[in-house]
Design an enzyme around this catalytic site. Sequence first.
Site, PDB file in Angstrom:
ATOM      1  N   ASP A 300       1.071  -0.977   0.239  1.00  0.00           N
ATOM      2  CA  ASP A 300       0.223   0.324   0.234  1.00  0.00           C
ATOM      3  C   ASP A 300       0.632   0.967   0.072  1.00  0.00           C
ATOM      4  OD1 ASP A 300      -1.959   1.738   0.314  1.00  0.00           O
ATOM      5  OD2 ASP A 300      -2.181   1.383   2.326  1.00  0.00           O
ATOM      6  N   CYS A 340      -2.871   4.086  -4.920  1.00  0.00           N
ATOM      7  CA  CYS A 340      -3.478   5.422  -5.283  1.00  0.00           C
ATOM      8  C   CYS A 340      -3.011   6.632  -5.720  1.00  0.00           C
ATOM      9  CB  CYS A 340      -3.514   6.127  -3.362  1.00  0.00           C
ATOM     10  SG  CYS A 340      -1.759   6.386  -2.903  1.00  0.00           S
TER      11      CYS A 340
END
Length: 399
Positions: A300, A340
């Site tokens: 992440d 993201c």
Amino acid sequence: MNSLPRLRLKKGEDRRLRGGHLWVFSNEVETAATPLQGFSPGDPAVVENARGETLGLAYVNPDSLICARLLSRDPDAPLDAEFFARRLRRAAEWRARLYERPFYRLVYGESDHLPGLVIDRFGDVLVVQTNTAGMERLQAPLVAALEAVFAPRAVVLKNTSALRELEGLESYIRVVLGGVETPLEIVENDARFLVDPIEGQKTGWFFDHRANRARLAPLCRGQRVLDLFSYTGAWGVQAALAGAARVECVEISEPALRLAAENARRNGVAGRMAFIREDAFEFLRQARRERRHYDVVVLDPPAFVKRKKDLAAGGEAYRRLNQAAVQVLSYGGILVSASCSFHWSPAALYDLLRATARHLDRQLLIFARGGQAPDHPIHPAIPETEYLKAAFCLVRQAE
């Protein structure tokens, strides 16, 4: 008749606004009729098409590529506390249907028809980002509306986003209502976490991966889990709570890692967790040299592709990261690969995973795909509101 200045678009440049988008780009403005230089950053204006027909009320920044953002289709809408209160109540009603506890993204910019504004709710503390000159100018009625609708203990302006630089705005952190002692405690997926909205990244927490973390946790029972870019342990702690045998959280920020360790203690899982301050790429290189393997690896990372011009370098960073992660993953293990970066498309991520598996002679199957949680709703006319993607992969020995 509205006395606000007009911002006229070129012929045909009203199509996006009529389709529901809220942005006007500087090259879409008929500057011969309405020079952008006549506006100051944050000025309100009535947007009209080439025929002089009114499209709505916007704020303007002549120094930005996105030179105007539409606030209302009503050109006479007063931009006062009641205007914000109506939008805030509507946003809060949706989040209350989603979550029992008041911990969520309360306002997600354009999707809540409040362009340039982000608000995260940590119980009775509201952390606000006004990322555009227009929203900066409207802080007073916004804060008044927040006080009237939510009666918060504190309102924090966490104005440190890189987006502000594009708008010509300074960075700062300011408590503008009440007082706050940090860290704060929130609950996500029945796990307890400490959040620091003052010193932490962004608003202090990343609500967008909530559903993805909930999806992964049950798959971690009895597994060895590696949580890279772990920040304050959101993925790792929830994996441990679900019964992971061992969780290693790797994070470069020492303050974030200290909070992660405290979060493990608060949830009673510290005995099965380790917290390692290290660069993720260097950690993976060392793990490969030592032939360490994990059953679940979570990637992440921060946005490696912040702008289109970053695609080559950012894509290479994603490639190196995913390849190194697969190399320390046991056969039959699970890789969660997230991005993201808006400019790094889901198709690009899936193609990278395919190429990585072929290069390493693995069989990789994507068994689930995740996106941002529903408190970050996607506006169908504004593709920029959809940025988060996560691929849940089963990685096996090739046959």
